[in-house]
Design a protein around this motif. Structure first.
Motif, mmCIF file in Angstrom:
data_model
loop_
_atom_site.group_PDB
_atom_site.id
_atom_site.type_symbol
_atom_site.label_atom_id
_atom_site.label_comp_id
_atom_site.label_asym_id
_atom_site.label_seq_id
_atom_site.Cartn_x
_atom_site.Cartn_y
_atom_site.Cartn_z
ATOM 1 N N PRO A 283 -19.301 6.722 15.952
ATOM 2 C CA PRO A 283 -18.681 5.470 15.497
ATOM 3 C C PRO A 283 -18.152 5.611 14.077
ATOM 4 C CG PRO A 283 -21.075 5.305 15.405
ATOM 5 C CD PRO A 283 -20.764 6.604 16.088
ATOM 6 N N GLY A 284 -16.951 5.060 13.842
ATOM 7 C CA GLY A 284 -16.359 5.152 12.524
ATOM 8 C C GLY A 284 -16.069 3.820 11.883
ATOM 9 N N ALA A 285 -15.865 2.782 12.685
ATOM 10 C CA ALA A 285 -15.548 1.446 12.156
ATOM 11 C C ALA A 285 -15.831 0.421 13.248
ATOM 12 C CB ALA A 285 -14.090 1.373 11.712
ATOM 13 N N PHE A 286 -15.977 -0.837 12.844
ATOM 14 C CA PHE A 286 -16.243 -1.879 13.830
ATOM 15 C C PHE A 286 -15.598 -3.194 13.393
ATOM 16 C CE2 PHE A 286 -19.670 -1.927 10.760
ATOM 17 C CZ PHE A 286 -19.808 -3.264 10.454
ATOM 18 N N ALA A 287 -15.423 -4.091 14.358
ATOM 19 C CA ALA A 287 -14.879 -5.423 14.082
ATOM 20 C C ALA A 287 -15.534 -6.401 15.043
ATOM 21 C CB ALA A 287 -13.364 -5.439 14.245
ATOM 22 N N ALA B 220 -18.894 -7.227 19.401
ATOM 23 C CA ALA B 220 -18.517 -6.147 18.493
ATOM 24 C C ALA B 220 -17.691 -5.106 19.229
ATOM 25 C CB ALA B 220 -19.765 -5.491 17.896
ATOM 26 N N PHE B 221 -16.637 -4.644 18.566
ATOM 27 C CA PHE B 221 -15.799 -3.558 19.068
ATOM 28 C C PHE B 221 -15.916 -2.407 18.072
ATOM 29 C CE2 PHE B 221 -14.330 -7.116 21.395
ATOM 30 C CZ PHE B 221 -13.619 -6.671 22.505
ATOM 31 N N VAL B 222 -16.377 -1.256 18.552
ATOM 32 C CA VAL B 222 -16.650 -0.111 17.683
ATOM 33 C C VAL B 222 -15.692 1.026 18.006
ATOM 34 C CG1 VAL B 222 -18.390 1.515 16.874
ATOM 35 C CG2 VAL B 222 -19.083 -0.775 17.633
ATOM 36 N N ALA B 223 -14.997 1.513 16.975
ATOM 37 C CA ALA B 223 -14.061 2.624 17.146
ATOM 38 C C ALA B 223 -14.808 3.950 17.078
ATOM 39 C CB ALA B 223 -12.984 2.559 16.070
ATOM 40 N N ASN B 224 -14.764 4.703 18.179
ATOM 41 C CA ASN B 224 -15.411 6.014 18.256
ATOM 42 C C ASN B 224 -14.343 7.095 18.155
ATOM 43 O OD1 ASN B 224 -18.090 4.929 18.811
ATOM 44 N ND2 ASN B 224 -17.289 4.401 20.831
ATOM 45 N N GLY B 225 -13.991 7.484 16.937
ATOM 46 C CA GLY B 225 -12.871 8.384 16.689
ATOM 47 C C GLY B 225 -12.684 9.543 17.642
ATOM 48 N N PRO C 247 -9.280 6.770 17.431
ATOM 49 C CA PRO C 247 -9.494 5.436 16.849
ATOM 50 C C PRO C 247 -10.311 5.534 15.553
ATOM 51 C CG PRO C 247 -10.119 5.492 19.185
ATOM 52 C CD PRO C 247 -9.966 6.910 18.723
ATOM 53 N N GLN C 248 -9.644 5.427 14.409
ATOM 54 C CA GLN C 248 -10.323 5.631 13.134
ATOM 55 C C GLN C 248 -10.774 4.340 12.477
ATOM 56 O OE1 GLN C 248 -9.387 8.840 10.371
ATOM 57 N NE2 GLN C 248 -8.574 7.295 8.956
ATOM 58 N N LEU D 143 -7.406 -7.435 18.590
ATOM 59 C CA LEU D 143 -7.980 -6.390 17.745
ATOM 60 C C LEU D 143 -6.918 -5.316 17.538
ATOM 61 C CD1 LEU D 143 -10.790 -6.916 19.942
ATOM 62 C CD2 LEU D 143 -11.582 -6.257 17.668
ATOM 63 N N TYR D 144 -6.966 -4.696 16.370
ATOM 64 C CA TYR D 144 -5.970 -3.688 16.027
ATOM 65 C C TYR D 144 -6.688 -2.400 15.631
ATOM 66 C CZ TYR D 144 -3.127 -7.900 15.833
ATOM 67 O OH TYR D 144 -2.514 -9.097 16.138
ATOM 68 N N VAL D 145 -6.288 -1.302 16.260
ATOM 69 C CA VAL D 145 -6.933 -0.015 16.031
ATOM 70 C C VAL D 145 -5.934 0.932 15.380
ATOM 71 C CG1 VAL D 145 -8.118 1.929 17.097
ATOM 72 C CG2 VAL D 145 -8.379 -0.370 18.063
ATOM 73 N N LEU D 146 -6.356 1.561 14.284
ATOM 74 C CA LEU D 146 -5.509 2.526 13.596
ATOM 75 C C LEU D 146 -5.804 3.928 14.116
ATOM 76 C CD1 LEU D 146 -3.491 3.144 11.299
ATOM 77 C CD2 LEU D 146 -5.470 3.365 9.776
#
Length: 255
Positions: A35-39, A69-74, A108-109, A120-123
């Motif tokens: 995991p790298g970030a969450f929203a 929660a939505f967690v970005a797993n790069g 997804p960073q 939600l917006y993922v970079l």
């Protein structure tokens, strides 16, 4: 509007206060992949329908509102989804054993949520794009951007997304359309190596963005409307902050 992250913290704090001194504090454990970030978003169950809700309503007083929660797993290229109200992970594919996240590909960073929980917006710095996710249907679309970004935040003014570009010494403002989807980009150079960022309001309630740098020892204060750097705040002693502190054209020990 209350930040959904704040709402989550307040909910946990309230639970702790209501527990007796001898009761163990409730905890939720999830297995995540890098995991790298969450929203956070707030979703409300209305009969057979789920709708976006004001994050302030996800305060734990009404079980029909679900803090999610939505967690970005790069490296995994997916987004883990967790219902923090029930403590259960959301399985996006029941046909696969275990709990499957939402696979969007790329890297997804960073991830941010619209303040009204509608998107939600993922970079993605590898495929140089922004992925927009519908938190209810989990449908997503990809919008290409011209440069690889590091971090991203949501700007209420516009509305828009703001992406830091360390390699360009710039910020990328991504305008959002009426449907919440990205429509166009603008490059704003501020120098340095902008990396982290946080929208703030000054004493007069005007929007600004505080930007931290990878290689410089100062914080940039950026006008949230004009997207221009208006001030630099040193983070070290004046002799080491890389700034001309007395307007004599000299830096650090020569200043």
């Amino acid at each position: 509007m209350r930040d959904p992250k704040i709402a989550a913290v307040l909910a946990l704090f309230a639970t702790a206060l209501l527990s007796s001194c001898t009761d163990p504090l409730p905890s939720i454990a999830f297995s995540l992949s890098d995991p790298g970030a969450f929203a956070f978003v707030c979703l409300q169950q209305q009969g057979n329908e789920v709708v976006p809700a004001d994050p302030a309503d996800c305060d734990g007083t009404n079980s029909s509102f679900r803090l999610t929660a939505f967690v970005a797993n790069g490296p995994a290229g997916d987004i883990s989804i967790m219902d923090l109200t029930s403590g259960d992970p959301v399985d996006t594919d029941p046909m696969i054993p275990g709990h499957t996240g939402l696979y969007i590909g790329g890297y997804p960073q960073d991830i941010v949520a619209a303040p009204d929980s509608t998107a939600l917006y993922v970079l993605d710095p590898v495929e140089t794009g922004i992925v927009t996710i519908d938190p209810i249907t989990l449908e997503f679309s990809r919008f290409p951007i011209p440069y690889s970004g590091a971090r991203m935040t949501f700007l209420a003014e516009g509305p828009a997304l703001l992406v830091t570009l360390p390699g360009k010494g710039a910020l990328l403002r991504v305008a959002l359309g009426a449907d919440g989807l990205p429509i166009e980009v603008e490059l704003h150079e501020i120098g340095g190596t902008p990396f982290s960022l946080e929208p703030i309001l000054n004493a007069d309630g005007l929007p600004f963005v505080a930007v931290g740098h990878q290689e410089q020892h100062y914080l940039s204060l950026v006008d949230g409307t004009a997207m221009t750097e208006v001030w630099r705040v040193g983070l070290l002693q004046p002799c080491r902050d890389g700034l001309d502190n007395d307007d004599d054209g000299l830096l650090d020990r020569d200043d």
